[in-house]
Write a protein that holds these residues in place. Structure first.
Motif, PDB file in Angstrom:
ATOM      1  N   ARG A   1       0.175   8.603  -5.470  1.00 33.90           N
ATOM      2  CA  ARG A   1       0.518   8.468  -6.883  1.00 33.90           C
ATOM      3  C   ARG A   1       1.988   8.109  -7.009  1.00 33.90           C
ATOM      4  N   GLU A   2       2.413   7.849  -8.233  1.00 36.51           N
ATOM      5  CA  GLU A   2       3.821   7.551  -8.498  1.00 36.51           C
ATOM      6  C   GLU A   2       4.706   8.576  -7.793  1.00 36.51           C
ATOM      7  N   GLY A   3       5.687   8.074  -7.038  1.00 31.41           N
ATOM      8  CA  GLY A   3       6.594   8.948  -6.297  1.00 31.41           C
ATOM      9  C   GLY A   3       6.166   9.225  -4.869  1.00 31.41           C
ATOM     10  N   SER A   4       4.952   8.802  -4.487  1.00 34.54           N
ATOM     11  CA  SER A   4       4.474   9.004  -3.115  1.00 34.54           C
ATOM     12  C   SER A   4       5.093   7.967  -2.183  1.00 34.54           C
ATOM     13  N   CYS A   5       5.245   8.356  -0.926  1.00 35.59           N
ATOM     14  CA  CYS A   5       5.775   7.461   0.094  1.00 35.59           C
ATOM     15  C   CYS A   5       4.827   7.480   1.290  1.00 35.59           C
ATOM     16  N   LEU A   6       4.478   6.304   1.788  1.00 41.48           N
ATOM     17  CA  LEU A   6       3.559   6.172   2.920  1.00 41.48           C
ATOM     18  C   LEU A   6       4.247   5.414   4.046  1.00 41.48           C
ATOM     19  N   VAL A   7       4.032   5.838   5.278  1.00 43.06           N
ATOM     20  CA  VAL A   7       4.562   5.148   6.451  1.00 43.06           C
ATOM     21  C   VAL A   7       3.395   4.462   7.146  1.00 43.06           C
ATOM     22  N   LEU A   8       3.527   3.146   7.355  1.00 49.11           N
ATOM     23  CA  LEU A   8       2.477   2.341   7.988  1.00 49.11           C
ATOM     24  C   LEU A   8       3.029   1.775   9.297  1.00 49.11           C
ATOM     25  N   PRO A   9       2.808   2.483  10.413  1.00 47.24           N
ATOM     26  CA  PRO A   9       3.365   2.031  11.690  1.00 47.24           C
ATOM     27  C   PRO A   9       2.664   0.773  12.213  1.00 47.24           C
ATOM     28  N   ARG A  10       3.422  -0.045  12.906  1.00 48.41           N
ATOM     29  CA  ARG A  10       2.820  -1.213  13.571  1.00 48.41           C
ATOM     30  C   ARG A  10       1.741  -0.720  14.533  1.00 48.41           C
ATOM     31  N   GLY A  11       0.729  -1.554  14.718  1.00 49.50           N
ATOM     32  CA  GLY A  11      -0.337  -1.218  15.646  1.00 49.50           C
ATOM     33  C   GLY A  11      -1.433  -0.331  15.067  1.00 49.50           C
ATOM     34  N   ILE A  12      -1.273   0.134  13.834  1.00 46.25           N
ATOM     35  CA  ILE A  12      -2.265   0.996  13.189  1.00 46.25           C
ATOM     36  C   ILE A  12      -2.879   0.234  12.008  1.00 46.25           C
ATOM     37  N   GLU A  13      -4.216   0.149  11.976  1.00 51.91           N
ATOM     38  CA  GLU A  13      -4.886  -0.525  10.870  1.00 51.91           C
ATOM     39  C   GLU A  13      -4.561   0.180   9.566  1.00 51.91           C
ATOM     40  N   HIS A  14      -4.291  -0.608   8.533  1.00 51.45           N
ATOM     41  CA  HIS A  14      -4.025  -0.023   7.221  1.00 51.45           C
ATOM     42  C   HIS A  14      -4.443  -0.966   6.106  1.00 51.45           C
ATOM     43  N   SER A  15      -4.607  -0.382   4.917  1.00 53.86           N
ATOM     44  CA  SER A  15      -4.980  -1.130   3.722  1.00 53.86           C
ATOM     45  C   SER A  15      -4.863  -0.175   2.547  1.00 53.86           C
ATOM     46  N   TYR A  16      -5.048  -0.711   1.356  1.00 49.68           N
ATOM     47  CA  TYR A  16      -5.107   0.157   0.188  1.00 49.68           C
ATOM     48  C   TYR A  16      -5.938  -0.493  -0.893  1.00 49.68           C
ATOM     49  N   VAL A  17      -6.371   0.330  -1.832  1.00 52.96           N
ATOM     50  CA  VAL A  17      -7.068  -0.141  -3.027  1.00 52.96           C
ATOM     51  C   VAL A  17      -6.449   0.576  -4.225  1.00 52.96           C
ATOM     52  N   VAL A  18      -6.192  -0.178  -5.291  1.00 52.28           N
ATOM     53  CA  VAL A  18      -5.596   0.381  -6.509  1.00 52.28           C
ATOM     54  C   VAL A  18      -6.684   1.077  -7.312  1.00 52.28           C
ATOM     55  N   GLU A  19      -6.423   2.318  -7.709  1.00 55.61           N
ATOM     56  CA  GLU A  19      -7.378   3.087  -8.511  1.00 55.61           C
ATOM     57  C   GLU A  19      -7.001   3.126  -9.983  1.00 55.61           C
ATOM     58  N   SER A  20      -5.714   3.042 -10.280  1.00 56.08           N
ATOM     59  CA  SER A  20      -5.263   3.059 -11.679  1.00 56.08           C
ATOM     60  C   SER A  20      -5.395   1.645 -12.251  1.00 56.08           C
ATOM     61  N   GLY A  21      -5.133   1.515 -13.548  1.00 57.30           N
ATOM     62  CA  GLY A  21      -5.201   0.191 -14.171  1.00 57.30           C
ATOM     63  C   GLY A  21      -4.283  -0.805 -13.491  1.00 57.30           C
ATOM     64  N   LEU A  22      -3.048  -0.397 -13.253  1.00 58.62           N
ATOM     65  CA  LEU A  22      -2.053  -1.228 -12.574  1.00 58.62           C
ATOM     66  C   LEU A  22      -1.284  -0.361 -11.585  1.00 58.62           C
ATOM     67  N   ALA A  23      -0.699  -1.003 -10.587  1.00 53.39           N
ATOM     68  CA  ALA A  23       0.162  -0.297  -9.643  1.00 53.39           C
ATOM     69  C   ALA A  23       1.323  -1.221  -9.281  1.00 53.39           C
TER      70      ALA A  23
ATOM     71  N   GLU B   1       1.404  -6.413  14.499  1.00 56.97           N
ATOM     72  CA  GLU B   1       1.891  -6.204  15.861  1.00 56.97           C
ATOM     73  C   GLU B   1       3.399  -6.021  15.882  1.00 56.97           C
ATOM     74  N   LEU B   2       4.090  -6.562  14.873  1.00 59.44           N
ATOM     75  CA  LEU B   2       5.549  -6.663  14.939  1.00 59.44           C
ATOM     76  C   LEU B   2       6.314  -5.764  13.984  1.00 59.44           C
ATOM     77  N   GLU B   3       5.732  -5.418  12.838  1.00 62.63           N
ATOM     78  CA  GLU B   3       6.483  -4.724  11.794  1.00 62.63           C
ATOM     79  C   GLU B   3       5.933  -3.336  11.496  1.00 62.63           C
ATOM     80  N   ASP B   4       6.846  -2.461  11.074  1.00 61.85           N
ATOM     81  CA  ASP B   4       6.501  -1.192  10.444  1.00 61.85           C
ATOM     82  C   ASP B   4       6.736  -1.381   8.955  1.00 61.85           C
ATOM     83  N   GLU B   5       5.979  -0.634   8.131  1.00 51.14           N
ATOM     84  CA  GLU B   5       6.158  -0.712   6.684  1.00 51.14           C
ATOM     85  C   GLU B   5       6.316   0.696   6.125  1.00 51.14           C
ATOM     86  N   VAL B   6       7.144   0.795   5.092  1.00 51.38           N
ATOM     87  CA  VAL B   6       7.244   2.018   4.316  1.00 51.38           C
ATOM     88  C   VAL B   6       6.946   1.611   2.874  1.00 51.38           C
ATOM     89  N   VAL B   7       5.971   2.289   2.259  1.00 53.64           N
ATOM     90  CA  VAL B   7       5.519   1.958   0.909  1.00 53.64           C
ATOM     91  C   VAL B   7       5.857   3.115  -0.021  1.00 53.64           C
TER      92      VAL B   7
END
Length: 144
Positions: free
Chosen positions: A68-90, A43-49
């Motif tokens: 992938r490596e070098g990608s940038c994602l914007v996760l605005p407050r109020g929007i459902e988000h999540s992720y799952v790692v596909e590579s061995g490590l991230a 509800e309160l924060e925006d995230e940039v990954v």
């Protein structure tokens, strides 16, 4: 949720909100194959990954993105988000604005046996609603 994965992946605080007048916090998050972040809404924060290493599938609202490596994602407050790692490590660099997520991370890191119910309760105190488990690795994103 996958019982073999932690509910909260390893997180290192790089810049605490107290260093920026609570305007920004900077985190480094590590993940391994099949792990990720549960579906949630801030509800309160925006995230940039920014993906430093590895590959993941990110769910932002109804959209699914391969990052992938070098990608940038914007996760605005109020929007459902999540992720799952596909590579061995991230390894991810995450900017949170305004700061404040530190309190949540401190609270959940103090508990040895974090279960889903406790995570939901603690998250709610920080304006975060847990909406579902870590997503499965989608087959629709398997092509480059």
């Amino acid at each position: 949720m996958n019982g073999e994965q932690a509910l909260i992946p390893p997180i290192r605080m790089l810049v605490a909100g107290s260093a920026t007048g609570d305007q920004l916090a900077l985190l480094e998050i590590h993940g391994s194959a099949g792990g990720g972040i549960v579906r949630h809404v801030h509800e309160l924060e925006d995230e940039v990954v920014y993906v430093l290493d590895g590959e993941l599938t990110s769910h932002i609202g109804a959209e699914v993105h391969r990052a992938r490596e070098g990608s940038c994602l914007v996760l605005p407050r109020g929007i459902e988000h999540s992720y799952v790692v596909e590579s061995g490590l991230a390894r991810l660099l995450v900017a949170v604005t305004p700061a404040g997520l530190e309190g949540f991370l401190e609270d959940v890191s103090r508990t040895d046996g974090m279960d889903v119910e406790r995570l939901i309760t603690v998250a709610a105190r920080y304006g975060i609603t847990i909406t579902g488990p870590v997503p499965e690795v989608p087959s629709i994103c398997s092509a480059p």
